[in-house]
Design a protein around this motif. Structure first.
Motif, PDB file in Angstrom:
ATOM      1  N   ARG A   1       1.693  -0.301  -4.348  1.00 30.19           N
ATOM      2  CA  ARG A   1       1.072  -0.973  -3.977  1.00 30.19           C
ATOM      3  C   ARG A   1       2.105  -1.915  -4.502  1.00 30.19           C
ATOM      4  O   ARG A   1       1.651  -3.349  -4.548  1.00 30.19           O
ATOM      5  N   VAL A   2       3.134  -1.807  -4.834  1.00 33.24           N
ATOM      6  CA  VAL A   2       4.237  -2.337  -5.425  1.00 33.24           C
ATOM      7  C   VAL A   2       5.270  -1.979  -4.229  1.00 33.24           C
ATOM      8  O   VAL A   2       5.625  -0.897  -4.154  1.00 33.24           O
ATOM      9  N   VAL A   3       5.832  -3.205  -3.304  1.00 24.68           N
ATOM     10  CA  VAL A   3       6.508  -2.995  -2.311  1.00 24.68           C
ATOM     11  C   VAL A   3       8.123  -3.640  -2.207  1.00 24.68           C
ATOM     12  O   VAL A   3       7.713  -4.937  -2.457  1.00 24.68           O
ATOM     13  N   PRO A   4       9.365  -3.046  -2.855  1.00 23.23           N
ATOM     14  CA  PRO A   4      10.024  -3.834  -3.154  1.00 23.23           C
ATOM     15  C   PRO A   4      10.660  -4.746  -1.517  1.00 23.23           C
ATOM     16  O   PRO A   4      10.212  -4.296  -0.396  1.00 23.23           O
ATOM     17  N   GLN A   5      11.765  -5.371  -1.645  1.00 23.07           N
ATOM     18  CA  GLN A   5      11.850  -7.139  -1.078  1.00 23.07           C
ATOM     19  C   GLN A   5      13.074  -7.254  -0.074  1.00 23.07           C
ATOM     20  O   GLN A   5      13.583  -6.630   0.198  1.00 23.07           O
TER      21      GLN A   5
END
Length: 376
Positions: free
Chosen positions: A112-116
């Protein structure tokens, strides 16, 4: 991966008896420094000044008694998540990629935490010394700066987002010491054997604040890519062959990184093996141009840091490493007159043309380097 790496290096070592290839030293991405022949002088092979990619350590030997000081700035930009050779959207990661920590308190079923995006900068100070014409010693002191921006999705499911968070880390990286020995130094063909030892001086306990899927900022140990060192003693062997005719030089190199055991947090970064080929052209004593292609394989992380966890891909040791092919080009300038006579400046850029990643993980956009060197 270790078996493949050792097989490749053993093959390279066996070829040294034939003197067709040679070992060289290459630092981590963004942290290269290199030697060059004396400005305007003839190289030992007698076919013109030796020149080539500044990103290949140990690609030359310095004359006996000479010292070289250098500084190199490297930068790398990463964005766009991939699994294998394909891009994957943020929503697909957040809704379909399993969270390996699911089942622990507060852990959702998917990432649920996606690197950009991620950037890395490295400032490298280098010192080289040649006690003999066939041996050049070196030491490298890096300062590393990293930053990563991540997008947080709301709750355990769905595609609603809460916002972004940015984490940063900076400090001393892993110091490296080693040397390059000339197995064959007479004539136009050069065979060089290099070995370096990377010391675990970079921190592997960096922390940062991340926005959780519940909307609460959480301070915790950052994921593996955001740490400043490997935490292990690492061997960096390499073997290089180079030759030239007139204004042209060309060559090839096989290099590796071998992690010696696990670090204090219970893991080791993946071993690496890479092979490259290059060519350079020097139209005059003041400048040379070069191009290089490199194919590299980086293994997955072995083990796990018990304090690195969470619904983010960088916390999973399996989501690291992969295969890449990178094209690089650069130029090397030697000042011929004035107060800067003898000072060498360089600039180069690399772009991946193939990425097969153990993802999801961010792909590399480009790698940039600029540097200064001076031989005394």
């Amino acid at each position: 991966m270790k078996k493949q790496l050792m097989t490749a290096l053993a093959l390279a070592a066996g070829l040294t008896a034939a003197p067709a290839l040679a070992m060289d030293l290459n630092t981590a991405k963004g942290g290269h420094m290199a030697t060059d022949a004396m400005p305007g002088k003839m190289a030992h092979g007698g076919h013109g000044a030796m020149h080539g990619p500044v990103g290949l350590m140990g690609n030359n030997l310095m004359p006996k008694g000479k010292v070289m000081l250098g500084y190199r700035f490297g930068a790398m930009s990463m964005s766009g998540n991939r699994i294998g050779t394909s891009r994957i959207s943020d929503d697909a990661i957040a809704t379909t990629v399993p969270n390996v920590f699911f089942g622990a308190p507060g852990q959702p079923p998917t990432l649920r935490v996606v690197p950009q995006e991620m950037t890395m900068q490295m400032h490298m100070l280098g010192l080289m010394y040649a006690p003999t014409d066939r041996l050049t010693l070196m030491a490298m002191l890096p300062w590393v700066e990293k930053s990563m921006t991540s997008l947080t999705y709301a709750g355990p499911a769905g595609t609603a987002t809460l916002g972004t968070s940015k984490m940063r880390a900076s400090g001393l990286g892993d110091i490296r010491v080693g040397g390059t020995y000339g197995l064959v130094t007479k004539g136009p063909d050069k065979v060089l054997l290099s070995m370096a030892l990377s010391l675990p001086t970079g921190s592997i306990t960096e922390t940062g604040t991340m926005l959780s899927p519940m909307g609460v900022p959480m301070t915790r140990r950052m994921a593996y890519p955001m740490q400043l060192g490997s935490g292990t003693y690492d061997l960096l062997p390499a073997i290089s062959y180079r030759t030239g005719a007139g204004r042209l030089n060309w060559g090839a190199q096989l290099r590796g990184i071998i992690r010696l055991g696990s670090n204090d947090e219970g893991y080791s970064l993946g071993d690496e093996v890479a092979v490259s080929a290059w060519a350079s052209y020097r139209p005059g004593p003041a400048v040379s141009y070069w191009g290089r292609i490199e194919a590299a394989r980086l293994g997955r992380i072995d083990g796990r840091d018990r304090l690195i966890s969470g619904p983010m891909q960088g916390a999973n040791p399996d989501f690291h490493g992969g295969d890449t092919i990178t094209l690089s080009a650069g130029a090397d300038f030697t000042m011929q007159n004035g107060p800067l006579k003898g000072h060498m400046l360089s600039a180069d850029i690399g772009v991946p043309v193939y990425q097969d990643l153990n993802g999801p993980r961010l792909g590399t956009d480009w790698v940039l380097g600029v540097g200064w060197r001076r031989m005394f």
